[in-house]
Design an enzyme around this catalytic site. Structure first.
Site, mmCIF file in Angstrom:
data_model
loop_
_atom_site.group_PDB
_atom_site.id
_atom_site.type_symbol
_atom_site.label_atom_id
_atom_site.label_comp_id
_atom_site.label_asym_id
_atom_site.label_seq_id
_atom_site.Cartn_x
_atom_site.Cartn_y
_atom_site.Cartn_z
ATOM 1 N N ARG A 112 0.953 -1.156 -0.452
ATOM 2 C CA ARG A 112 -0.549 0.005 -0.095
ATOM 3 C C ARG A 112 0.878 1.853 -0.112
ATOM 4 O O ARG A 112 0.491 2.281 -0.275
ATOM 5 C CB ARG A 112 -0.984 -0.026 1.420
ATOM 6 C CG ARG A 112 -2.214 -0.745 1.183
ATOM 7 C CD ARG A 112 -2.269 -2.291 1.058
ATOM 8 N NE ARG A 112 -1.296 -2.578 2.092
ATOM 9 C CZ ARG A 112 -0.455 -3.810 2.117
ATOM 10 N NH1 ARG A 112 0.042 -4.545 1.300
ATOM 11 N NH2 ARG A 112 0.715 -4.908 2.856
ATOM 12 N N CYS A 146 -4.666 -3.458 7.687
ATOM 13 C CA CYS A 146 -4.056 -2.427 7.090
ATOM 14 C C CYS A 146 -4.561 -1.215 7.893
ATOM 15 O O CYS A 146 -5.703 -1.011 7.162
ATOM 16 C CB CYS A 146 -3.341 -2.797 6.297
ATOM 17 S SG CYS A 146 -1.945 -1.617 5.166
ATOM 18 N N THR A 148 -2.816 1.454 6.305
ATOM 19 C CA THR A 148 -2.210 2.340 5.212
ATOM 20 C C THR A 148 -3.319 2.045 4.564
ATOM 21 O O THR A 148 -3.695 2.554 3.368
ATOM 22 C CB THR A 148 -0.724 2.098 4.869
ATOM 23 O OG1 THR A 148 0.137 1.706 5.999
ATOM 24 C CG2 THR A 148 -0.134 2.402 3.555
ATOM 25 N N THR A 195 3.370 4.181 8.762
ATOM 26 C CA THR A 195 3.952 3.724 7.468
ATOM 27 C C THR A 195 3.833 5.849 6.888
ATOM 28 O O THR A 195 3.402 6.214 6.990
ATOM 29 C CB THR A 195 3.625 2.782 6.481
ATOM 30 O OG1 THR A 195 1.936 3.926 5.935
ATOM 31 C CG2 THR A 195 3.028 1.634 7.435
ATOM 32 N N LYS A 239 7.896 -7.012 8.533
ATOM 33 C CA LYS A 239 7.413 -8.149 7.278
ATOM 34 C C LYS A 239 9.072 -9.048 7.275
ATOM 35 O O LYS A 239 9.095 -9.911 6.844
ATOM 36 C CB LYS A 239 8.195 -6.933 6.287
ATOM 37 C CG LYS A 239 6.544 -6.511 6.297
ATOM 38 C CD LYS A 239 5.885 -5.209 5.366
ATOM 39 C CE LYS A 239 4.155 -4.499 5.883
ATOM 40 N NZ LYS A 239 3.403 -5.131 5.572
ATOM 41 N N CYS A 269 0.754 1.526 12.737
ATOM 42 C CA CYS A 269 0.508 0.072 11.318
ATOM 43 C C CYS A 269 0.872 -1.109 12.421
ATOM 44 O O CYS A 269 0.999 -0.657 13.908
ATOM 45 C CB CYS A 269 2.280 0.099 10.848
ATOM 46 S SG CYS A 269 3.051 -1.366 9.741
#
Length: 485
Positions: A112, A146, A148, A195, A239, A269
């Site tokens: 994203r 999520c 974002t 983010t 991640k 986030c």
């Protein structure tokens, strides 16, 4: 250092319009069920045909709303959301008292932030695909795990309307603002760990203003240097599977916000709560600075909405099943050739809810055992149906109480309808009813492969202890009585 999608903390924004996805118009007749390919001999699912009676029948309406989870962004965060729906249900004393949850790990959804700050491929098309899968699987409300991704919330609402999806989309900012003021009623200076996509798009600031909080909060965001460290913590740390590195980078950014006198911080986030929590950062006098877990706030909102929804829809696919004559392997192949069935993505399906924590652990294993994955998109797609309306299996075997196979069959149908290709059951005792589910697949020509837990377990046993002769068995009375192993 692992490079993240951020060009800089203050990059220009380029957004894409939603991608079109071809689908039959809402209300059109359902297509005939796809036929099932014959499993390869020796592979999981290639078992002796069962003699048990089929459970083909109409699906019954249900009384509880189903929480749909649009996950895969990242997969570990979506798994944590499912964990929280279990942990927050503190009054549950059995599987059947837990929430109904349908998780889709849409790991094909493009990043994203990369779409926002670098103009990369839009995630909207695959996100809409995920909503369609959740709709077909019977979800009523949808939580998007999520932050974002909520930049595209309006696009998803438009898709729900366009395709006639029977879904109610929650918004993570709404849930988070409620949680913020519950924990810190007098919060004025609020730090934002998120983010670069979320920060640059002012997702929290604009939604909070629309909710009436505009003049109450001064939003504190990291400097460009520390925003880059936030991105490194998320992408180069969590991640990429290196939580220790992720925590170091994110904690440095949190300390940076603390120095600016924030009253609370939003972990905006959903992967940040995997490594940070309240207590990690303190004031000069040793008091905890509240770190608002946006993932937990969303889970609370989803559970509350599921409990208050008065009329959850009847199960998707409620129409009576038309049982077709048994097809041979040859005619199946001919039928596939004539109808040009497209190649499908591999999606693991899990008939879960027996118990819910075990199914959640299976979903975590799918992520953690993929040690080579360094991004969301390198993980496996998964559909987890926490079918907590399935009656107890051991009770059915020992006391001849309510049969679980009907609801297990309904879960199997939901997963097949939502696009699962390989289906597991995260309950050993449930495999007593494996033959009946094989007959559902056969009679209704569901294009899925049902994997038996004993096959997988014996393979692992042979690998870990070749030549083992005396093997202990810790299992339910139902599993032992039926000699499932």
């Amino acid at each position: 250092m692992v490079h993240s999608p951020s060009i800089s903390a203050r990059s220009a924004v380029q957004t894409s319009r939603p991608s079109e996805i071809t689908e039959a118009p809402a209300g059109s007749p359902p297509s005939e069920p796809a036929v099932r390919a014959e499993p390869t001999p020796g592979m999981p699912g290639a078992r002796k045909p069962a003699e048990a009676a089929s459970t083909s029948q109409p699906m019954a309406p249900r009384s509880r709303a189903v929480i749909g989870v649009l996950g895969g962004m990242g997969p570990a965060a979506a798994n944590m959301f499912v964990d929280k729906t279990i942990a927050l249900k503190t009054d549950a004393r059995s599987d059947q008292e837990h929430a109904r949850v349908l998780l889709y790990q849409g790991t094909n959804i493009p990043d994203r932030t990369a779409a926002i700050v670098a103009g990369n491929k839009s995630p909207v098309g695959p996100m809409v695909e995920g909503l369609k899968r959740l709709d077909k699987g019977g979800a009523d409300i949808v939580a998007i795990t999520c932050n974002t991704a909520h930049k595209f919330h309006d696009d998803l609402l438009a898709a729900v309307e366009k395709y006639g999806l029977r879904l109610e989309l929650l918004h993570i900012v709404d849930a988070t603002m409620k949680e913020l003021f519950a924990q810190k009623p007098d919060a004025k200076r609020v730090g934002l760990l998120a983010t670069s996509g979320t920060v640059s798009q002012r997702i929290y600031q604009e939604r909070a203003e629309a909710l009436g909080h505009g003049g109450k909060i001064e939003w504190i965001v990291p400097s460009a240097e520390f925003q880059d460290r936030v991105m490194e913590g998320i992408y180069g740390g969590v991640k990429a599977g290196d939580n220790e590195h992720g925590k170091r980078e994110l904690l440095a950014a949190a300390e940076h916000l603390k120095e600016q006198g924030v009253d609370a911080m939003l972990l905006a986030c959903t992967e940040i709560p995997l490594v940070l929590k309240t207590g990690d950062t303190k004031t000069e006098v040793g008091e905890d600075i509240p770190m608002i877990d946006t993932l937990e706030a969303l889970a609370k909102a989803a559970l509350e909405r599921a409990d208050t929804m008065e009329h959850p829809r009847a199960l998707a696919g409620k129409r009576p099943i038309r049982v077709l004559p048994m097809m041979t392997a040859f005619t199946m192949k001919v039928d596939r050739f004539l109808h040009g069935e497209p190649e499908r993505p591999r999606i693991i399906g899990d008939i879960g809810g027996m118990g819910p924590a075990a199914a959640a652990m299976f979903s975590r294993y799918v992520v953690t055992h993929n040690e080579s994955a360094k991004s969301d998109q390198e993980h496996t797609r998964l559909l987890l149906d926490q079918a907590t309306d399935i009656p107890d299996r051991t009770a059915a075997i020992k006391a001849k109480s309510q049969e679980p196979v009907i609801e297990m069959g309904n879960s199997l149908r939901r997963l097949a309808k939502a696009g699962a290709t390989d289906i597991v059951m995260t309950c050993n005792t449930a495999h007593h009813f494996f033959p009946q589910l094989e007959n559902v697949i056969r009679d209704e020509h569901l294009n899925v492969n049902l994997i038996h837990i004993v096959d997988a377990t014996m393979t692992l046993l042979d690998k870990m202890k070749p030549g083992a002769h005396k093997v202990g068995l810790l299992a339910t009375d139902g599993t032992l009585q039926q000699q499932i192993y």
